[in-house]
Design a protein around this motif. Structure first.
Motif, short mmCIF file in Angstrom:
data_model
loop_
_atom_site.label_atom_id
_atom_site.label_comp_id
_atom_site.label_asym_id
_atom_site.label_seq_id
_atom_site.Cartn_x
_atom_site.Cartn_y
_atom_site.Cartn_z
N LEU A 1 9.74 -6.29 -5.91
CA LEU A 1 9.09 -5.12 -5.31
C LEU A 1 8.09 -5.52 -4.23
O LEU A 1 7.99 -4.85 -3.19
N ILE A 2 7.36 -6.62 -4.44
CA ILE A 2 6.41 -7.10 -3.42
C ILE A 2 7.15 -7.49 -2.15
O ILE A 2 6.76 -7.11 -1.04
N VAL A 3 8.23 -8.25 -2.30
CA VAL A 3 9.02 -8.67 -1.13
C VAL A 3 9.62 -7.45 -0.44
O VAL A 3 9.59 -7.35 0.79
N ALA A 4 10.15 -6.51 -1.21
CA ALA A 4 10.72 -5.29 -0.62
C ALA A 4 9.65 -4.49 0.12
O ALA A 4 9.90 -3.94 1.19
N GLY A 5 8.45 -4.44 -0.44
CA GLY A 5 7.35 -3.73 0.22
C GLY A 5 6.99 -4.36 1.55
O GLY A 5 6.73 -3.67 2.53
N PHE A 6 6.97 -5.70 1.60
CA PHE A 6 6.66 -6.38 2.86
C PHE A 6 7.79 -6.20 3.88
O PHE A 6 7.53 -6.10 5.07
N VAL A 7 9.02 -6.14 3.41
CA VAL A 7 10.15 -5.95 4.33
C VAL A 7 10.14 -4.53 4.89
O VAL A 7 10.39 -4.31 6.08
N ILE A 8 9.81 -3.55 4.06
CA ILE A 8 9.82 -2.15 4.46
C ILE A 8 8.57 -1.76 5.24
O ILE A 8 8.57 -0.79 5.99
N ALA A 9 7.50 -2.52 5.10
CA ALA A 9 6.20 -2.15 5.70
C ALA A 9 6.26 -1.87 7.21
O ALA A 9 5.62 -0.93 7.67
N PRO A 10 7.01 -2.63 8.03
CA PRO A 10 7.02 -2.33 9.47
C PRO A 10 7.76 -1.03 9.83
O PRO A 10 7.58 -0.52 10.93
N LEU A 11 8.56 -0.51 8.93
CA LEU A 11 9.30 0.72 9.22
C LEU A 11 8.35 1.91 9.23
O LEU A 11 7.30 1.89 8.60
N PRO A 12 8.72 2.99 9.92
CA PRO A 12 7.86 4.18 9.92
C PRO A 12 7.74 4.77 8.51
O PRO A 12 8.70 4.78 7.76
N GLY A 13 6.57 5.23 8.21
CA GLY A 13 6.32 5.81 6.89
C GLY A 13 5.57 4.83 6.01
O GLY A 13 5.61 3.63 6.22
N PRO A 14 4.89 5.36 5.00
CA PRO A 14 4.03 4.51 4.17
C PRO A 14 4.72 3.96 2.93
O PRO A 14 4.08 3.72 1.92
N LEU A 15 6.03 3.76 2.95
CA LEU A 15 6.73 3.36 1.73
C LEU A 15 6.45 1.91 1.33
O LEU A 15 6.53 1.56 0.16
N GLY A 16 6.09 1.05 2.26
CA GLY A 16 5.87 -0.35 1.94
C GLY A 16 4.66 -0.59 1.07
O GLY A 16 4.67 -1.43 0.17
N VAL A 17 3.59 0.16 1.29
CA VAL A 17 2.35 -0.05 0.54
C VAL A 17 2.52 0.30 -0.94
O VAL A 17 2.15 -0.50 -1.81
N PRO A 18 3.10 1.46 -1.30
CA PRO A 18 3.26 1.75 -2.73
C PRO A 18 4.17 0.74 -3.45
O PRO A 18 3.91 0.38 -4.59
N LEU A 19 5.21 0.28 -2.76
CA LEU A 19 6.09 -0.71 -3.39
C LEU A 19 5.34 -2.02 -3.64
O LEU A 19 5.46 -2.63 -4.71
N THR A 20 4.56 -2.44 -2.66
CA THR A 20 3.80 -3.67 -2.81
C THR A 20 2.77 -3.55 -3.92
O THR A 20 2.61 -4.47 -4.74
N VAL A 21 2.08 -2.43 -3.99
CA VAL A 21 1.06 -2.23 -5.03
C VAL A 21 1.72 -2.17 -6.41
O VAL A 21 1.22 -2.77 -7.37
N ALA A 22 2.86 -1.50 -6.53
CA ALA A 22 3.55 -1.43 -7.83
C ALA A 22 4.02 -2.82 -8.26
O ALA A 22 3.88 -3.20 -9.43
N GLY A 23 4.55 -3.59 -7.33
CA GLY A 23 4.97 -4.94 -7.66
C GLY A 23 3.80 -5.82 -8.05
O GLY A 23 3.88 -6.61 -8.99
N LEU A 24 2.69 -5.67 -7.33
CA LEU A 24 1.51 -6.46 -7.65
C LEU A 24 0.96 -6.08 -9.03
O LEU A 24 0.52 -6.95 -9.79
N MET A 25 1.03 -4.81 -9.37
CA MET A 25 0.59 -4.38 -10.70
C MET A 25 1.44 -5.03 -11.78
O MET A 25 0.92 -5.51 -12.79
N LEU A 26 2.76 -5.05 -11.59
CA LEU A 26 3.63 -5.67 -12.59
C LEU A 26 3.34 -7.17 -12.73
O LEU A 26 3.26 -7.68 -13.85
#
Length: 130
Positions: free
Chosen positions: A32-57
């Motif tokens: 999830l952390i890697v996916a969040g970093f990959v998605i982060a440059p795309l438009p929309g805030p989807l990368g941050v929640p994925l990164t935070v969820a992965g970091l929580m796990l």
């Protein structure tokens, strides 16, 4: 015939299962952390929640990751503070987003009079009835 129970074997099996589940959750968190970093440059805030969820796990299931996170937090508190606010039970998402927008604006617009968001907030406060 009654089945004989072996409490030591049961304890070992439950420990092995708990350890396997912990490793799977750490792996899922890293994905999830890697996916969040990959998605982060795309438009929309989807990368941050994925990164935070992965970091929580990862932080909930890895003692070494917790120690490294705390060490990094002590060394760089200004960087980690917004992330810690997002990791709380009731995250302050809008406050963190606003603070990051102000920091970004301050980074790019060095002159104090040219900062738009700060003036916009003050004008809204003046109009607000509270």
């Amino acid at each position: 015939m009654s089945s004989l129970r072996h409490p030591v074997a049961d304890l070992r099996a439950s420990y092995a299962l708990a350890r396997a589940v912990r490793w799977l959750l750490i792996g899922l968190g890293l994905v999830l952390i890697v996916a969040g970093f990959v998605i982060a440059p795309l438009p929309g805030p989807l990368g941050v929640p994925l990164t935070v969820a992965g970091l929580m796990l990862v932080l909930r299931n890895s003692f070494r990751a917790k120690r490294q996170f705390i060490r990094f937090q002590r060394a760089h508190p200004k960087i980690i503070f917004p992330l810690r606010r997002l990791l709380r039970r009731d995250p302050e998402v809008m406050a963190v987003a606003w603070q990051s927008m102000l920091r970004t604006e301050k980074l790019f617009l060095r002159r104090p009079g040219s900062r738009v968001l700060k003036r916009w907030r003050r004008s809204i406060r003046k109009r607000s009835p509270l």
